[in-house]
Write a protein that holds these residues in place. Structure first.
Motif, mmCIF file in Angstrom:
data_model
loop_
_atom_site.group_PDB
_atom_site.id
_atom_site.type_symbol
_atom_site.label_atom_id
_atom_site.label_comp_id
_atom_site.label_asym_id
_atom_site.label_seq_id
_atom_site.Cartn_x
_atom_site.Cartn_y
_atom_site.Cartn_z
ATOM 1 N N LEU A 37 0.834 -1.044 0.155
ATOM 2 C CA LEU A 37 -0.081 0.216 0.004
ATOM 3 C C LEU A 37 1.035 1.113 -0.163
ATOM 4 O O LEU A 37 1.685 1.438 1.002
ATOM 5 C CB LEU A 37 -0.793 -0.050 1.402
ATOM 6 N N PRO A 38 1.013 1.811 -0.938
ATOM 7 C CA PRO A 38 2.210 2.891 -1.216
ATOM 8 C C PRO A 38 1.905 4.052 -0.553
ATOM 9 O O PRO A 38 1.666 5.227 -1.038
ATOM 10 C CB PRO A 38 2.278 3.241 -2.608
ATOM 11 N N VAL A 39 1.330 4.136 0.644
ATOM 12 C CA VAL A 39 0.769 5.199 1.585
ATOM 13 C C VAL A 39 1.944 6.302 1.767
ATOM 14 O O VAL A 39 1.565 7.466 1.741
ATOM 15 C CB VAL A 39 0.182 5.016 2.888
ATOM 16 N N GLU A 40 3.233 5.920 1.725
ATOM 17 C CA GLU A 40 4.108 7.075 2.098
ATOM 18 C C GLU A 40 4.317 7.652 0.855
ATOM 19 O O GLU A 40 4.642 8.890 0.888
ATOM 20 C CB GLU A 40 5.570 6.205 2.595
ATOM 21 N N GLU A 41 4.243 7.117 -0.396
ATOM 22 C CA GLU A 41 4.328 7.800 -1.572
ATOM 23 C C GLU A 41 3.022 8.876 -1.667
ATOM 24 O O GLU A 41 3.065 9.855 -2.419
ATOM 25 C CB GLU A 41 4.334 6.791 -2.659
ATOM 26 N N LEU A 42 1.943 8.262 -1.180
ATOM 27 C CA LEU A 42 0.654 9.162 -1.605
ATOM 28 C C LEU A 42 0.797 10.380 -0.452
ATOM 29 O O LEU A 42 0.527 11.445 -0.676
ATOM 30 C CB LEU A 42 -0.492 8.341 -0.967
ATOM 31 N N GLN A 43 1.342 10.125 0.778
ATOM 32 C CA GLN A 43 1.268 11.278 1.671
ATOM 33 C C GLN A 43 2.741 12.293 1.008
ATOM 34 O O GLN A 43 2.419 13.613 1.271
ATOM 35 C CB GLN A 43 2.161 10.725 3.031
ATOM 36 N N GLY A 44 3.593 11.687 0.395
ATOM 37 C CA GLY A 44 4.591 12.518 -0.212
ATOM 38 C C GLY A 44 4.057 13.297 -1.452
ATOM 39 O O GLY A 44 4.266 14.478 -1.635
ATOM 40 N N ALA A 45 3.040 12.791 -2.096
ATOM 41 C CA ALA A 45 2.498 13.321 -3.246
ATOM 42 C C ALA A 45 1.539 14.541 -2.660
ATOM 43 O O ALA A 45 1.428 15.720 -3.333
ATOM 44 C CB ALA A 45 1.669 12.521 -4.114
ATOM 45 N N LEU A 46 0.871 14.527 -1.607
ATOM 46 C CA LEU A 46 0.002 15.563 -1.062
ATOM 47 C C LEU A 46 1.083 16.776 -0.821
ATOM 48 O O LEU A 46 0.676 17.947 -0.795
ATOM 49 C CB LEU A 46 -0.464 15.201 0.248
ATOM 50 N N ARG A 47 2.253 16.559 0.001
ATOM 51 C CA ARG A 47 3.212 17.528 0.252
ATOM 52 C C ARG A 47 3.901 17.977 -0.915
ATOM 53 O O ARG A 47 4.202 19.178 -1.134
ATOM 54 C CB ARG A 47 4.290 16.927 1.310
ATOM 55 N N ASP A 48 4.196 17.167 -1.861
ATOM 56 C CA ASP A 48 4.836 17.644 -3.035
ATOM 57 C C ASP A 48 4.079 18.402 -3.981
ATOM 58 O O ASP A 48 4.518 19.215 -4.760
ATOM 59 C CB ASP A 48 5.594 16.391 -3.783
ATOM 60 N N CYS A 49 2.864 18.248 -3.902
ATOM 61 C CA CYS A 49 1.944 19.138 -4.799
ATOM 62 C C CYS A 49 2.209 20.623 -4.567
ATOM 63 O O CYS A 49 1.858 21.229 -3.314
ATOM 64 C CB CYS A 49 0.604 18.722 -4.534
ATOM 65 N N PRO A 50 2.627 21.444 -5.710
ATOM 66 C CA PRO A 50 2.991 22.685 -5.137
ATOM 67 C C PRO A 50 1.615 23.655 -5.063
ATOM 68 O O PRO A 50 1.853 25.063 -5.150
ATOM 69 C CB PRO A 50 3.689 23.008 -6.543
ATOM 70 N N LYS A 51 0.527 23.244 -4.875
ATOM 71 C CA LYS A 51 -0.613 24.017 -4.684
ATOM 72 C C LYS A 51 -1.267 23.539 -3.158
ATOM 73 O O LYS A 51 -0.981 22.421 -2.852
ATOM 74 C CB LYS A 51 -1.766 23.832 -5.894
ATOM 75 N N PRO A 52 -1.822 24.633 -2.752
ATOM 76 C CA PRO A 52 -2.625 24.056 -1.234
ATOM 77 C C PRO A 52 -3.536 22.906 -1.586
ATOM 78 O O PRO A 52 -4.488 22.844 -2.426
ATOM 79 C CB PRO A 52 -3.115 25.477 -0.944
ATOM 80 N N VAL A 53 -3.480 21.817 -0.891
ATOM 81 C CA VAL A 53 -4.261 21.038 -0.667
ATOM 82 C C VAL A 53 -5.271 20.918 0.641
ATOM 83 O O VAL A 53 -4.792 21.000 1.605
ATOM 84 C CB VAL A 53 -3.747 19.500 -0.842
ATOM 85 N N ILE A 54 -6.831 21.011 0.242
ATOM 86 C CA ILE A 54 -7.585 21.326 1.211
ATOM 87 C C ILE A 54 -8.283 19.792 1.811
ATOM 88 O O ILE A 54 -8.788 19.326 0.538
ATOM 89 C CB ILE A 54 -8.796 22.221 1.071
ATOM 90 N N ALA A 55 -8.305 19.542 2.832
ATOM 91 C CA ALA A 55 -8.924 18.188 3.063
ATOM 92 C C ALA A 55 -10.583 18.770 3.392
ATOM 93 O O ALA A 55 -10.809 19.553 4.253
ATOM 94 C CB ALA A 55 -8.698 17.514 4.243
ATOM 95 N N ARG A 56 -11.411 18.131 2.699
ATOM 96 C CA ARG A 56 -12.836 18.372 2.935
ATOM 97 C C ARG A 56 -13.304 17.103 3.771
ATOM 98 O O ARG A 56 -13.582 16.145 3.173
ATOM 99 C CB ARG A 56 -13.707 18.360 1.637
#
Ligand code: 2NE
Length: 267
Positions: A84-103
């Motif tokens: 389960l590539p969760v650490e990659e997923l978490q990295g993708a959230l952080r690497d995204c150069p735009k603000p990510v909002i959790a709804r």
């Protein structure tokens, strides 16, 4: 990969909306879900038409309840250290150069709560409940799930969240700084839209630099996550961990200490 089965991806008016679309599983993620989320986050990251990303779950019940326990048998069903590539997923959230909002529209439990922790901002419905469950179900999310959570809510609170595995109301989450705002359930979309519009009025490059500079201070946690996942893969092979998964699926209390003290564990 444009034939998503586990998520919905939609770009409108500068906002990329990524929705985990497994409501029958309370939006738990399996290997494929993680891969699709990573793919969509990368698409949003490099699409100049996108200025802000919203991550949410389909339906009314859950934002995300973490790893899909029905796809977990001493490891998950996908790729990566634990399947389960969760650490990659978490990295993708952080690497995204735009603000990510959790709804946060409902339960944000286990790996779902870690996604909230990793998002830049979080807006919760007043019906949402948040928390970690790993030690109750034979798992743990070491790295951003623990060390970043401690930065977000403080060391004592983070340890309480992990050691007691309680569920917290949206109001509790707001008090501890885990979410930025709580709104009545019926006003969630309007509130998220308002925050998106405010962000879209800002300089995209300034936001990207700000986000990367926040991340730089906590990026060493990535190393902890990699190391932790290696340990987790070995833990998943133990009877102690397997007892947690079995107990969840059989809807009973786990008997971890009996398993730990059984003769087969002496040695
Ligand atoms: C979400 C929560 C608190 C809901 O509790 P409740 O009592 O309202 O409902 P119930 O009966 O527990 O759940 C409703 C249905 O959703 C399924 C349940 O099995 C149940 O299905 P049916 O019996 O109706 O068929 N469901 C809920 N969460 C699921 C899941 N994650 N996977 C598969 N099915 C799920 C309660 O259900 C809860 O605490 N769920 C979380 C369970 C969990 O163990 N999550 C994974 C933690 S480990 C993890 O996320 C992780 C990580 O962060 C990093 C690396 C690896 C793993």
């Amino acid at each position: 990969m444009n034939d998503y089965t586990d998520i919905l991806y939609d770009v409108r008016g500068g906002v990329a909306r990524i929705t985990i679309n497994r409501p029958e599983k309370y939006n738990a993620f399996r290997g494929r879900t993680c891969d699709e989320l990573i793919h969509a986050l990368n698409a949003a990251s490099w699409d100049k038409a996108v200025g802000v990303v919203v991550l949410t779950g389909a339906g009314e019940k859950a934002f995300c309840t973490g790893g899909d326990q029905s796809a977990h048998d001493g490891g998950y069903d996908g790729r990566g250290i634990i399947g389960l590539p969760v650490e990659e997923l978490q990295g993708a959230l952080r690497d995204c150069p735009k603000p990510v909002i959790a709804r946060v529209n409902g339960y944000a439990i286990g790996g779902g709560n870690v996604l909230v922790t990793c998002c830049d901002l979080a807006i919760a419905s007043d019906t949402a409940q948040l928390g970690q469950v790993g030690p109750k179900v034979g798992s743990v999310d070491p790295g951003f799930g623990t060390a970043l959570l401690a930065r977000v809510v403080g060391e004592k609170r983070a340890r309480e969240i992990w050691f007691l595995c309680r569920r917290y109301s949206a109001a509790d989450a707001l008090n501890m700084g885990l979410v930025n705002a709580v709104v009545p359930h019926g006003e969630l979309d309007a509130a998220v839209e308002k925050w998106c519009q405010e962000i879209l009025a800002m300089s995209p490059t300034a936001l990207a630099i700000a986000k990367r500079s926040f991340n730089a201070d906590s990026d060493s946690i990535r190393g902890i996550a990699g190391q932790g996942m290696q340990a987790l893969a070995m833990y998943y092979e133990t009877e102690e961990s397997k007892e947690g998964v079995r107990a969840f699926l059989e809807k009973r209390k786990p008997t971890f200490r009996d398993v730990l003290m059984s003769p087969s564990n002496e040695g």
